[in-house]
Motif scaffolding. Structure first.
Motif, PDB file in Angstrom:
ATOM      1  N   LYS A   1      -9.617 -36.174  -7.893  1.00  0.00           N
ATOM      2  CA  LYS A   1      -9.177 -37.465  -8.422  1.00  0.00           C
ATOM      3  C   LYS A   1      -9.744 -38.615  -7.613  1.00  0.00           C
ATOM      4  CE  LYS A   1      -4.981 -40.081  -9.522  1.00  0.00           C
ATOM      5  NZ  LYS A   1      -3.492 -40.054  -9.516  1.00  0.00           N
ATOM      6  N   GLU A   2      -9.695 -38.493  -6.289  1.00  0.00           N
ATOM      7  CA  GLU A   2     -10.212 -39.554  -5.420  1.00  0.00           C
ATOM      8  C   GLU A   2     -11.713 -39.729  -5.599  1.00  0.00           C
ATOM      9  OE1 GLU A   2     -10.344 -40.684  -0.630  1.00  0.00           O
ATOM     10  OE2 GLU A   2      -9.103 -39.027  -1.349  1.00  0.00           O
ATOM     11  N   ALA A   3     -12.447 -38.611  -5.706  1.00  0.00           N
ATOM     12  CA  ALA A   3     -13.897 -38.676  -5.888  1.00  0.00           C
ATOM     13  C   ALA A   3     -14.252 -39.315  -7.226  1.00  0.00           C
ATOM     14  CB  ALA A   3     -14.498 -37.274  -5.789  1.00  0.00           C
ATOM     15  N   GLU A   4     -13.492 -38.978  -8.267  1.00  0.00           N
ATOM     16  CA  GLU A   4     -13.749 -39.559  -9.588  1.00  0.00           C
ATOM     17  C   GLU A   4     -13.480 -41.054  -9.604  1.00  0.00           C
ATOM     18  OE1 GLU A   4     -12.747 -35.536 -12.216  1.00  0.00           O
ATOM     19  OE2 GLU A   4     -11.375 -37.247 -12.234  1.00  0.00           O
ATOM     20  N   GLN A   5     -12.386 -41.470  -8.967  1.00  0.00           N
ATOM     21  CA  GLN A   5     -12.085 -42.903  -8.901  1.00  0.00           C
ATOM     22  C   GLN A   5     -13.191 -43.665  -8.177  1.00  0.00           C
ATOM     23  OE1 GLN A   5      -9.967 -45.019 -10.096  1.00  0.00           O
ATOM     24  NE2 GLN A   5      -8.254 -43.825 -10.888  1.00  0.00           N
ATOM     25  N   GLN A   6     -13.694 -43.072  -7.081  1.00  0.00           N
ATOM     26  CA  GLN A   6     -14.747 -43.737  -6.324  1.00  0.00           C
ATOM     27  C   GLN A   6     -16.031 -43.830  -7.135  1.00  0.00           C
ATOM     28  OE1 GLN A   6     -14.350 -45.193  -3.213  1.00  0.00           O
ATOM     29  NE2 GLN A   6     -16.314 -46.078  -3.778  1.00  0.00           N
ATOM     30  N   SER A   7     -16.359 -42.775  -7.872  1.00  0.00           N
ATOM     31  CA  SER A   7     -17.567 -42.817  -8.695  1.00  0.00           C
ATOM     32  C   SER A   7     -17.432 -43.854  -9.815  1.00  0.00           C
ATOM     33  CB  SER A   7     -17.857 -41.430  -9.289  1.00  0.00           C
ATOM     34  OG  SER A   7     -16.876 -41.051 -10.236  1.00  0.00           O
ATOM     35  N   ALA A   8     -16.221 -43.981 -10.361  1.00  0.00           N
ATOM     36  CA  ALA A   8     -15.991 -44.981 -11.404  1.00  0.00           C
ATOM     37  C   ALA A   8     -16.109 -46.395 -10.833  1.00  0.00           C
ATOM     38  CB  ALA A   8     -14.626 -44.774 -12.040  1.00  0.00           C
ATOM     39  N   ALA A   9     -15.573 -46.600  -9.619  1.00  0.00           N
ATOM     40  CA  ALA A   9     -15.675 -47.910  -8.972  1.00  0.00           C
ATOM     41  C   ALA A   9     -17.127 -48.282  -8.717  1.00  0.00           C
ATOM     42  CB  ALA A   9     -14.890 -47.905  -7.654  1.00  0.00           C
ATOM     43  N   ASN A  10     -17.922 -47.327  -8.273  1.00  0.00           N
ATOM     44  CA  ASN A  10     -19.337 -47.599  -8.014  1.00  0.00           C
ATOM     45  C   ASN A  10     -20.103 -47.847  -9.312  1.00  0.00           C
ATOM     46  OD1 ASN A  10     -19.105 -47.387  -5.216  1.00  0.00           O
ATOM     47  ND2 ASN A  10     -19.428 -45.186  -5.222  1.00  0.00           N
ATOM     48  N   ALA A  11     -19.730 -47.131 -10.359  1.00  0.00           N
ATOM     49  CA  ALA A  11     -20.386 -47.340 -11.650  1.00  0.00           C
ATOM     50  C   ALA A  11     -20.078 -48.727 -12.191  1.00  0.00           C
ATOM     51  CB  ALA A  11     -19.928 -46.266 -12.642  1.00  0.00           C
ATOM     52  N   TRP A  12     -18.845 -49.180 -11.956  1.00  0.00           N
ATOM     53  CA  TRP A  12     -18.429 -50.506 -12.442  1.00  0.00           C
ATOM     54  C   TRP A  12     -19.324 -51.613 -11.886  1.00  0.00           C
ATOM     55  CZ3 TRP A  12     -14.703 -51.855 -15.955  1.00  0.00           C
ATOM     56  CH2 TRP A  12     -14.296 -53.194 -15.974  1.00  0.00           C
ATOM     57  N   LYS A  13     -19.785 -51.414 -10.655  1.00  0.00           N
ATOM     58  CA  LYS A  13     -20.590 -52.434  -9.988  1.00  0.00           C
ATOM     59  C   LYS A  13     -21.985 -52.575 -10.599  1.00  0.00           C
ATOM     60  CE  LYS A  13     -18.326 -51.498  -5.544  1.00  0.00           C
ATOM     61  NZ  LYS A  13     -18.523 -50.985  -4.160  1.00  0.00           N
ATOM     62  N   VAL A  14     -22.464 -51.528 -11.283  1.00  0.00           N
ATOM     63  CA  VAL A  14     -23.850 -51.548 -11.751  1.00  0.00           C
ATOM     64  C   VAL A  14     -23.979 -51.677 -13.260  1.00  0.00           C
ATOM     65  CG1 VAL A  14     -24.578 -50.142  -9.801  1.00  0.00           C
ATOM     66  CG2 VAL A  14     -24.009 -49.019 -11.946  1.00  0.00           C
ATOM     67  N   LEU A  15     -22.862 -51.831 -13.941  1.00  0.00           N
ATOM     68  CA  LEU A  15     -22.935 -51.848 -15.397  1.00  0.00           C
ATOM     69  C   LEU A  15     -23.121 -53.245 -15.992  1.00  0.00           C
ATOM     70  CD1 LEU A  15     -20.392 -49.103 -16.453  1.00  0.00           C
ATOM     71  CD2 LEU A  15     -22.816 -49.214 -16.997  1.00  0.00           C
ATOM     72  N   GLY A  16     -23.413 -54.235 -15.139  1.00  0.00           N
ATOM     73  CA  GLY A  16     -23.705 -55.547 -15.681  1.00  0.00           C
ATOM     74  C   GLY A  16     -22.938 -56.642 -14.984  1.00  0.00           C
TER      75      GLY A  16
END
Length: 233
Positions: A209-224
């Motif tokens: 869960k923690e790893a998925e949240q972190q990957s989602a947070a990092n993805a949020w930064k690059v999506l525009g």
């Protein structure tokens, strides 16, 4: 100096010996020792004191913030991740009474156990020294976190935000590819967020869960730019 006195010195609070031991008694230890009382009732009490103290602090420190923003900051600093981070900094894990099963699986470093113990210690401070002492204890613990953008971001449900963003932009199906490494008692997970088959972010953590949240947070930064702006609000 006995170990419990060393912990009290680190915490900067006064808790009588009996209440302190109870605050440090995890249910796994209690069950292995004849069903003695656990720290769960103190945890319940401490959770309420924590919530009230943080709410009051935010109300006084941020008079210009709207209710929604206050709620987000409160959620961040009372989260399991934030409390566990405080416990690790203070070395609380070394003082928790754990059953053998939890000991061999790294229980003293598990975020859930550390966060619950911090709440129990807050409750124990309230019982031993009163509300004002407990409130000051909480303020001392969480006030530095309110200036930490990383901690405030940890209170955001990035997986939900990413799901909504992907749907709005019709980017495709979301999938988290998770890989675990290391022994069972000290396992580390790495998650890669794929949207429409394209990788957008990678994160690591002590749980899936923690790893998925972190990957989602990092993805949020690059999506525009819109996503980046929203992430900093």
């Amino acid at each position: 100096m006995v170990p419990q006195d060393e912990l009290l010195e680190r915490l900067g609070v006064d808790i009588d010996a009996e209440t302190l031991r109870l605050a440090l008694t995890h249910r796994s230890y209690a069950y292995e020792n004849g069903g003695i009382p656990t720290n769960e009732r103190l945890e319940f009490l401490g959770d309420s004191v924590l919530g009230f103290s943080v709410t009051e602090l935010l109300y006084r420190e941020y008079p210009g913030l709207a209710e929604g923003d206050l709620a987000k900051r409160r959620a961040a600093v009372v989260s399991t991740r934030a409390l566990a981070g405080i416990a690790r900094r203070l070395g609380v894990g070394d003082f928790i009474f754990l059953g053998q099963g939890e000991k061999v699986t790294g229980g003293k470093n598990k975020s859930s156990i550390l966060a619950d113990t911090m709440e129990a210690l807050i409750g124990a401070t309230y019982i031993s020294s009163g509300l004002e002492a407990a409130r000051q204890f909480v303020v001392g613990l969480v006030k530095p976190l309110l200036a930490d953008a990383a901690v405030l971001g940890a209170g955001t449900d990035w997986k939900t935000h990413i799901q909504e963003l992907a749907a709005n932009r019709q980017l495709g199906t979301i999938h988290y590819a998770v890989v675990g490494e290391g022994p069972d008692h000290a396992r580390t997970y790495t998650a890669t967020l794929l949207i429409g088959g394209t990788a957008y972010g990678t994160g690591t953590g002590n749980s899936k869960k923690e790893a998925e949240q972190q990957s989602a947070a990092n993805a949020w930064k690059v999506l525009g730019p819109d996503a980046t702006l929203a992430a900093t609000e």
